[in-house]
Design an enzyme around this catalytic site. Structure first.
Site, short mmCIF file in Angstrom:
data_model
loop_
_atom_site.label_atom_id
_atom_site.label_comp_id
_atom_site.label_asym_id
_atom_site.label_seq_id
_atom_site.Cartn_x
_atom_site.Cartn_y
_atom_site.Cartn_z
N ARG A 67 0.87 -1.18 0.00
CA ARG A 67 0.00 0.00 0.00
C ARG A 67 0.91 1.23 0.00
NH1 ARG A 67 1.81 1.79 4.01
NH2 ARG A 67 0.67 3.74 3.77
N ALA A 69 1.04 5.18 -2.04
CA ALA A 69 0.98 5.49 -3.47
C ALA A 69 2.23 5.07 -4.25
CB ALA A 69 0.69 6.98 -3.62
N ARG A 104 -6.94 -0.04 -7.19
CA ARG A 104 -7.24 1.06 -6.27
C ARG A 104 -7.38 2.34 -7.10
NH1 ARG A 104 -4.14 1.44 -0.77
NH2 ARG A 104 -6.13 2.46 -0.25
N GLN A 221 -2.84 2.88 9.85
CA GLN A 221 -1.49 2.86 9.24
C GLN A 221 -0.48 3.59 10.11
OE1 GLN A 221 -4.32 3.55 7.58
NE2 GLN A 221 -4.21 2.97 5.43
N ASP A 262 -1.63 11.02 -2.21
CA ASP A 262 -1.96 9.98 -3.18
C ASP A 262 -2.16 10.56 -4.56
OD1 ASP A 262 -2.77 8.79 -0.44
OD2 ASP A 262 -2.57 7.11 -1.84
N ASN A 272 -5.17 12.94 0.06
CA ASN A 272 -4.37 12.02 0.89
C ASN A 272 -5.31 11.31 1.86
OD1 ASN A 272 -1.73 10.99 1.66
ND2 ASN A 272 -1.99 12.13 3.57
#
Ligand code: MRU
Length: 385
Positions: A67, A69, A104, A221, A262, A272
Site C-alpha cells: 500500500r 501510493a 485502487r 497505518q 496519493d 491524501n
C-alpha cells in the site's frame, strides 16, 4: 515465513532503511518472482510474500499487503514484468495493465507506473519484452528511492530552519515536533518514504526530531506501520489518536505537519488519507506550517481541481470492527459498533491548495499552485491532455 534480511540482501539492491538493524526494501524481484513485506501482518509479524503473477500482485495491492501510493506504482510495474515473462503479447500486457489499474482508484502513481511500462514495452518486439519489462520495473523502483532521497534533503533544509522547543511542563531537552498522518514512510514507498524521508534525514543529521504519529483510523497505518518503522530506525515518536492533533497544535507542541499524497493536482490540491484535511485546517488556525511531500509520480497533470479525483470507498467493516493481537499472540477482530449499525468509509480526503504551505518535491519546495509546480516541472506543467 522466510528470513527477511537474507532475502533483502539476495535481491542485491541498495537500501537505506533497516529492519532489525539490516537494510531492506519493501519490494524486490528475484529471477522469477516478486517478493514483498506483507503490511497486513505488521507490526506483529514480519512476513514475506512471494508473487508469481500479475493476479498475485493485483491481489496484494487490493488487500493492502502492499500500500502507499509510490509502492503500489512499483508493485504494478513488477506485475507487468511477471506478465511479460509468461505472455509478452500486446493483448496479455494490456489486460494485465487494466487489471492492475483497477485495484485502487485514488493514487495516481498506479497509472503513472503502468503508463511508463507501456511506453517502455510498446516499441520492443515480444521476445525481448520480459527483459525490457524487468529493466523498466527496476528503474521505477530505483527512481522512487532516488526521488525520496531528494525529497528528504529538501525537507531537511525546512526542518533545519525551525527552532527546537522544550516540551511543555518539564526540563526535557528541546525537540522539533513533526506531526504526520497515515504512513508516508519507508513502507509506503520502495525505500525511505516521502513525508518521513525528511524525518530520517533530520535524525541522521543529529536534529532532535520527534514525531507525533496519528493513529489513522480506520486501518491504523499510523499506529501499526509508522510507529513500527520509526521504531526500527530509532526515531523518537509518540502515537496519538487522530483527534489529538488540533489540541497539540493549539498548545504549541507541533512545529510542522508533514504528510504524503496519493494524488496532487496540477494546481496543488492534495488528496491524501482521510483526516489529512482536518489536520490542515487545524494547522492553518494555529499558524503551523503544513507541508506535503509530493514526488512528481503523484502529481496528476491532467487535473486542476481536486474535487475531480475519485475517492476510494472501502468496506464498512473497517469502521465497525478493529483488528489486533491478543495477549497470547492470537489475531483478533472485535466489533466496535452496535450490530447492524451503518458505517461509511471514504478512504481519502481533499486538502485544497490554499491550506498547503508547500509541496516538497524531488526538485525542491513548490508553492501549491499551478505556477509553483510548473516552475519546477516546466515540461509536465505545460502539457495538458
Ligand atoms: O490507503 P493507503 O494506506 O494506501 O494510503 C496511503 C496514504 O494515504 C499515504 O499518505 C500516501 O499514499 C502517500 S505515501 C508516500
Amino acid at each position: 515465513m522466510q528470513d527477511a534480511r537474507q532475502i533483502g540482501y539476495r535481491a542485491g539492491r541498495t537500501s537505506a532503511m533497516n529492519v532489525n538493524g539490516k537494510p531492506m526494501r519493501t519490494i524486490w524481484a528475484t529471477e522469477d518472482q516478486v517478493e514483498i513485506l506483507d503490511q497486513t501482518q505488521l507490526p506483529h509479524e514480519l512476513v514475506i510474500r512471494r508473487l508469481r503473477t500479475a493476479d498475485d500482485v493485483a491481489r496484494a495491492i487490493r488487500t493492502m499487503q502492499v500500500r502507499g501510493a509510490p509502492l503500489i506504482g512499483a508493485a504494478a510495474a513488477y506485475g507487468v514484468w511477471l506478465t511479460a515473462r509468461a505472455d509478452p503479447s500486446d493483448g496479455a500486457l494490456e489486460a494485465a495493465a487494466r487489471a492492475l489499474l483497477a485495484t485502487r482508484p485514488t493514487a495516481v502513481n498506479l497509472r503513472w507506473a503502468l503508463e511508463a511500462m507501456t511506453a517502455a514495452l510498446r516499441p520492443v518486439p515480444p521476445p525481448q519484452r520480459a527483459g525490457a519489462a524487468r529493466a523498466a520495473a527496476d528503474r521505477i523502483a530505483d527512481q522512487d528511492v532516488a526521488v525520496n532521497r531528494a525529497i528528504g534533503e529538501h525537507a531537511l533544509a525546512l526542518l533545519r530552519a525551525l527552532e527546537p522547543r522544550r516540551p511543555r511542563g518539564g526540563g526535557a531537552p528541546p525537540r522539533l515536533n513533526v506531526l504526520t498522518h497515515c504512513n508516508a514512510g519507508w513502507l509506503a514507498t520502495v525505500d525511505r518514504g516521502t513525508a518521513l524521508a525528511g524525518v530520517y534525514a533530520a535524525h541522521d543529521a543529529g536534529l532532535p526530531i520527534h514525531v507525533w504519529v496519528d493513529e489513522t483510523r480506520p486501518r491504523n497505518q499510523g499506529a501499526a506501520l509508522t510507529a513500527w518503522e520509526l521504531g526500527q530506525q530509532g526515531v523518537p515518536h509518540t502515537v496519538i489518536v487522530d483527534n489529538a492533533g488540533g489540541h497539540l497544535m493549539q498548545r504549541g507542541e507541533v512545529d510542522v505537519v508533514v504528510v504524503g499524497t496519493d494524488r496532487t493536482t496540477a494546481a496543488g490540491d492534495v488528496v491524501n488519507k482521510v483526516g489529512t484535511y482536518l489536520k490542515a485546517l487545524a494547522a492553518r488556525d494555529c499558524g503551523v506550517p503544513f507541508y506535503v511531500a509530493a514526488p512528481s509520480s503523484s502529481i496528476d497533470w491532467r487535473i486542476d481541481d481536486g474535487r475531480d479525483i475519485e475517492i476510494e470507498e472501502r468496506a464498512a467493516t473497517e469502521v465497525t470492527e478493529i483488528a489486533g493481537r491478543a495477549e497470547g499472540g492470537a489475531r483478533v477482530t472485535v466489533r466496535l459498533t452496535p450490530a447492524g449499525a451503518p458505517a461509511a468509509n471514504p478512504a481519502f480526503d481533499l486538502t485544497p491548495a490554499r491550506l498547503v504551505t508547500g509541496l516538497i518535491t524531488e526538485r525542491g519546495v513548490a508553492p501549491a499552485s499551478r505556477q509553483g509546480l510548473a516552475a519546477l516541472f516546466p515540461t509536465e506543467g505545460a502539457r495538458r491532455s
